[in-house]
Write a protein that holds these residues in place. Sequence first.
Motif, short mmCIF file in Angstrom:
data_model
loop_
_atom_site.label_atom_id
_atom_site.label_comp_id
_atom_site.label_asym_id
_atom_site.label_seq_id
_atom_site.Cartn_x
_atom_site.Cartn_y
_atom_site.Cartn_z
N PRO A 84 -4.15 0.28 -6.16
CA PRO A 84 -2.97 0.41 -7.03
C PRO A 84 -1.69 0.32 -6.19
O PRO A 84 -1.68 0.71 -5.02
N VAL A 85 -0.65 -0.19 -6.80
CA VAL A 85 0.65 -0.31 -6.12
C VAL A 85 1.68 0.38 -7.01
O VAL A 85 1.95 -0.07 -8.12
N ASP A 86 2.23 1.50 -6.52
CA ASP A 86 3.23 2.20 -7.35
C ASP A 86 4.56 1.45 -7.33
O ASP A 86 4.75 0.50 -6.57
N ASP A 87 5.48 1.88 -8.18
CA ASP A 87 6.74 1.16 -8.34
C ASP A 87 7.56 1.08 -7.06
O ASP A 87 8.18 0.05 -6.78
N LEU A 88 7.59 2.16 -6.27
CA LEU A 88 8.36 2.15 -5.02
C LEU A 88 7.79 1.11 -4.05
O LEU A 88 8.54 0.29 -3.50
N ILE A 89 6.48 1.12 -3.85
CA ILE A 89 5.86 0.18 -2.92
C ILE A 89 6.03 -1.24 -3.43
O ILE A 89 6.36 -2.16 -2.67
N TRP A 90 5.82 -1.44 -4.74
CA TRP A 90 6.00 -2.78 -5.33
C TRP A 90 7.41 -3.28 -5.06
O TRP A 90 7.60 -4.42 -4.63
N SER A 91 8.41 -2.43 -5.26
CA SER A 91 9.81 -2.82 -5.03
C SER A 91 10.05 -3.19 -3.58
O SER A 91 10.74 -4.18 -3.29
N LEU A 92 9.49 -2.42 -2.66
CA LEU A 92 9.67 -2.72 -1.23
C LEU A 92 8.99 -4.05 -0.85
O LEU A 92 9.57 -4.85 -0.12
N LEU A 93 7.78 -4.26 -1.36
CA LEU A 93 7.08 -5.52 -1.08
C LEU A 93 7.86 -6.70 -1.67
O LEU A 93 8.07 -7.73 -1.02
N GLU A 94 8.28 -6.53 -2.92
CA GLU A 94 8.99 -7.62 -3.58
C GLU A 94 10.33 -7.91 -2.91
O GLU A 94 10.72 -9.06 -2.75
N GLU A 95 11.01 -6.87 -2.47
CA GLU A 95 12.28 -7.04 -1.75
C GLU A 95 12.09 -7.91 -0.51
O GLU A 95 12.86 -8.82 -0.25
N ARG A 96 11.02 -7.64 0.24
CA ARG A 96 10.73 -8.43 1.45
C ARG A 96 10.38 -9.87 1.08
O ARG A 96 10.79 -10.82 1.75
#
Length: 137
Positions: free
Chosen positions: A110-122
Motif C-alpha cells: 500500500p502507498v499512503d497519500d504522503l508517500i504517493w505525493s512524494l513519489l509523484e513529486e519526484r
Amino acid sequence: KFGWVAKKDAIIGQEGDWGDCGPDVKPGDLAMIYHKSPKSYIEELALINSKASPNCPIQTQKGFTIYGHCCEYEIIHEFMYPLHYKEMKVQPILSDWIDSNSNLQGMYFPVDDLIWSLLEERLIEKNKNYMGFEALI
C-alpha cells in the motif's frame, strides 16, 4: 493507491491481469509499477479496472505456483525518466517507507497519500510531460 513490483522479466503491456495485485484493490485505484533489480525503478502508472479475485495462480520467478489476488489493469502512463531506487533512498521519509516494505521486494504494497505525493513529486520533476495522475484520468 498501491505499488506493484514487477519481476525482472515481466513484460508490461497496455492492459492485462496482474498477480498478485493485493486483496484490497478496487476499480479506479492506481498502482505505480516498480521493477526489481537490475532495473530498480518506478516506470509505469496503472489504473486498476477490476476488483481483486482471490485464489489466483501466480508463477514465481523460481518457477513455483503460489496463490494470491489478481486484477485487471491498464497502463495509463510510462515514465520516460523512471524514478530510481537510489533516488528514493536519499529522502528520509521515502527511505523509511522503503525499509518498512522490505526494500520493495514483495509483490505489492500500500502507498499512503504522503508517500504517493512524494513519489509523484519526484516523477513530475524528472518527466516534464507528466503533470500528475489527476491530469491523466
